[in-house]
Scaffold this motif. Structure first.
Motif, PDB file in Angstrom:
ATOM      1  N   PHE A  36      -2.641  -1.807   5.648  1.00 45.06           N
ATOM      2  CA  PHE A  36      -4.203  -1.267   5.971  1.00 45.06           C
ATOM      3  C   PHE A  36      -3.765   0.266   5.711  1.00 45.06           C
ATOM      4  CE2 PHE A  36      -7.140   0.677   8.485  1.00 45.06           C
ATOM      5  CZ  PHE A  36      -8.047   0.329   8.033  1.00 45.06           C
ATOM      6  N   ALA A  37      -2.815   0.701   6.447  1.00 49.02           N
ATOM      7  CA  ALA A  37      -2.325   2.293   6.440  1.00 49.02           C
ATOM      8  C   ALA A  37      -2.147   2.516   5.252  1.00 49.02           C
ATOM      9  CB  ALA A  37      -1.229   2.462   7.361  1.00 49.02           C
ATOM     10  N   LEU A  38      -1.418   1.971   4.348  1.00 52.49           N
ATOM     11  CA  LEU A  38      -1.320   2.346   2.927  1.00 52.49           C
ATOM     12  C   LEU A  38      -2.310   2.443   2.123  1.00 52.49           C
ATOM     13  CD1 LEU A  38       2.251   0.446   1.998  1.00 52.49           C
ATOM     14  CD2 LEU A  38       1.720   2.960   2.160  1.00 52.49           C
ATOM     15  N   ILE A  39      -3.266   1.489   2.154  1.00 54.26           N
ATOM     16  CA  ILE A  39      -4.362   1.314   1.304  1.00 54.26           C
ATOM     17  C   ILE A  39      -5.462   2.457   1.786  1.00 54.26           C
ATOM     18  CG2 ILE A  39      -6.428   0.208   0.417  1.00 54.26           C
ATOM     19  CD1 ILE A  39      -4.514  -2.427   0.578  1.00 54.26           C
ATOM     20  N   ALA A  40      -5.592   2.566   2.954  1.00 51.99           N
ATOM     21  CA  ALA A  40      -6.404   3.629   3.631  1.00 51.99           C
ATOM     22  C   ALA A  40      -6.151   5.110   3.223  1.00 51.99           C
ATOM     23  CB  ALA A  40      -6.706   3.333   4.947  1.00 51.99           C
ATOM     24  N   GLY A  41      -4.795   5.217   3.381  1.00 50.83           N
ATOM     25  CA  GLY A  41      -4.209   6.588   3.018  1.00 50.83           C
ATOM     26  C   GLY A  41      -4.225   7.025   1.554  1.00 50.83           C
ATOM     27  N   LEU A  42      -4.009   5.951   0.498  1.00 50.90           N
ATOM     28  CA  LEU A  42      -4.251   6.095  -0.732  1.00 50.90           C
ATOM     29  C   LEU A  42      -5.611   6.418  -0.969  1.00 50.90           C
ATOM     30  CD1 LEU A  42      -1.916   3.427  -2.214  1.00 50.90           C
ATOM     31  CD2 LEU A  42      -1.593   5.808  -2.423  1.00 50.90           C
ATOM     32  N   LEU A  43      -6.594   5.772  -0.476  1.00 48.12           N
ATOM     33  CA  LEU A  43      -8.144   5.977  -0.548  1.00 48.12           C
ATOM     34  C   LEU A  43      -8.474   7.403  -0.413  1.00 48.12           C
ATOM     35  CD1 LEU A  43     -10.574   4.616  -1.549  1.00 48.12           C
ATOM     36  CD2 LEU A  43     -11.012   3.850   0.834  1.00 48.12           C
ATOM     37  N   ALA A 100      -6.248   9.876   0.097  1.00 49.64           N
ATOM     38  CA  ALA A 100      -5.409  10.774  -0.922  1.00 49.64           C
ATOM     39  C   ALA A 100      -6.254  10.860  -2.116  1.00 49.64           C
ATOM     40  CB  ALA A 100      -4.077  10.393  -1.126  1.00 49.64           C
ATOM     41  N   ASP A 101      -7.035   9.800  -2.826  1.00 47.25           N
ATOM     42  CA  ASP A 101      -7.612   9.857  -3.893  1.00 47.25           C
ATOM     43  C   ASP A 101      -8.863  10.595  -3.886  1.00 47.25           C
ATOM     44  OD1 ASP A 101      -7.990   8.593  -6.756  1.00 47.25           O
ATOM     45  OD2 ASP A 101      -9.641   7.916  -5.641  1.00 47.25           O
ATOM     46  N   THR A 102      -9.608  10.254  -2.881  1.00 49.19           N
ATOM     47  CA  THR A 102     -10.869  11.217  -2.714  1.00 49.19           C
ATOM     48  C   THR A 102     -10.728  12.646  -2.776  1.00 49.19           C
ATOM     49  OG1 THR A 102     -11.825   9.206  -1.814  1.00 49.19           O
ATOM     50  CG2 THR A 102     -12.727  11.192  -1.321  1.00 49.19           C
ATOM     51  N   GLY A 140     -11.814  11.162 -14.498  1.00 55.08           N
ATOM     52  CA  GLY A 140     -12.858  10.307 -15.079  1.00 55.08           C
ATOM     53  C   GLY A 140     -12.503   8.840 -14.465  1.00 55.08           C
ATOM     54  N   ALA A 141     -11.682   8.659 -13.696  1.00 54.00           N
ATOM     55  CA  ALA A 141     -11.174   7.314 -13.069  1.00 54.00           C
ATOM     56  C   ALA A 141     -11.737   7.082 -11.955  1.00 54.00           C
ATOM     57  CB  ALA A 141      -9.537   7.260 -13.159  1.00 54.00           C
ATOM     58  N   TRP A 142     -13.199   7.101 -11.877  1.00 52.00           N
ATOM     59  CA  TRP A 142     -13.820   6.739 -10.654  1.00 52.00           C
ATOM     60  C   TRP A 142     -13.495   5.515  -9.950  1.00 52.00           C
ATOM     61  CZ3 TRP A 142     -16.845   2.523 -10.871  1.00 52.00           C
ATOM     62  CH2 TRP A 142     -16.989   2.277 -12.037  1.00 52.00           C
ATOM     63  N   TRP A 143     -13.308   4.529 -10.898  1.00 53.40           N
ATOM     64  CA  TRP A 143     -12.993   3.231 -10.329  1.00 53.40           C
ATOM     65  C   TRP A 143     -11.941   2.990  -9.674  1.00 53.40           C
ATOM     66  CZ3 TRP A 143      -8.133   1.966 -12.086  1.00 53.40           C
ATOM     67  CH2 TRP A 143      -7.516   2.662 -13.194  1.00 53.40           C
ATOM     68  N   ILE A 144     -10.667   3.969  -9.430  1.00 53.39           N
ATOM     69  CA  ILE A 144      -9.508   3.886  -8.492  1.00 53.39           C
ATOM     70  C   ILE A 144     -10.016   3.712  -7.198  1.00 53.39           C
ATOM     71  CG2 ILE A 144      -7.623   5.054  -7.782  1.00 53.39           C
ATOM     72  CD1 ILE A 144      -7.126   6.259 -10.584  1.00 53.39           C
ATOM     73  N   ALA A 145     -10.934   4.594  -6.448  1.00 53.45           N
ATOM     74  CA  ALA A 145     -11.453   4.529  -5.250  1.00 53.45           C
ATOM     75  C   ALA A 145     -12.167   3.254  -5.065  1.00 53.45           C
ATOM     76  CB  ALA A 145     -12.344   5.722  -4.835  1.00 53.45           C
ATOM     77  N   VAL A 146     -13.211   2.957  -5.964  1.00 54.82           N
ATOM     78  CA  VAL A 146     -13.723   1.750  -5.836  1.00 54.82           C
ATOM     79  C   VAL A 146     -12.911   0.356  -5.758  1.00 54.82           C
ATOM     80  CG1 VAL A 146     -15.520   0.022  -7.099  1.00 54.82           C
ATOM     81  CG2 VAL A 146     -15.748   2.462  -7.066  1.00 54.82           C
ATOM     82  N   GLY A 147     -11.985   0.581  -6.616  1.00 53.41           N
ATOM     83  CA  GLY A 147     -10.714  -0.546  -6.547  1.00 53.41           C
ATOM     84  C   GLY A 147      -9.960  -0.714  -5.181  1.00 53.41           C
ATOM     85  N   LEU A 148      -9.682   0.281  -4.631  1.00 53.37           N
ATOM     86  CA  LEU A 148      -9.060   0.540  -3.596  1.00 53.37           C
ATOM     87  C   LEU A 148      -9.710  -0.171  -2.157  1.00 53.37           C
ATOM     88  CD1 LEU A 148      -6.936   3.989  -3.737  1.00 53.37           C
ATOM     89  CD2 LEU A 148      -6.120   1.538  -3.592  1.00 53.37           C
TER      90      LEU A 148
END
Length: 96
Positions: A13-20, A22-24, A69-77
């Motif tokens: 949870f911490a990793l995915i939330a942190g990546l989300l 950071a990506d944003t 252009g990779a908006w799908w990264i945040a959606v996927g996370l």
């Protein structure tokens, strides 16, 4: 009403939330400062077109252009986080 984990917050949870987050932050940072670092003229180092709604066109490096252009990264996370929370819903509890 809110939810929390019954035990310690899992590492996934911490990793995915942190990546989300950071990506944003990186996307917002790149898009809000594009006029400082991108070129208004195409050259060999910055061949990728990056148009904006106000009509201004910038040229960026291919890797940066792909990432912006990779908006799908945040959606996927976000979807991955939602699926994992649904799978591990037995580890969640409601708080008043």
């Amino acid at each position: 009403m809110s939810l929390r984990f019954k035990e310690k917050t899992p590492l996934w949870f911490a990793l995915i939330a942190g990546l989300l987050v950071a990506d944003t932050a990186v996307h917002i940072g790149l898009l809000s400062t594009v006029s400082w670092w991108a070129s208004p003229v195409r050259d060999a180092a910055q061949p990728r077109l990056l148009p904006f709604r106000d009509g201004v066109i910038y040229f960026v490096a291919p890797g940066v252009g792909w990432y912006v252009g990779a908006w799908w990264i945040a959606v996927g996370l976000f979807l991955l986080l939602a699926v994992l929370l649904a799978v591990y819903r037995d580890q969640l509890e409601r708080t008043p």
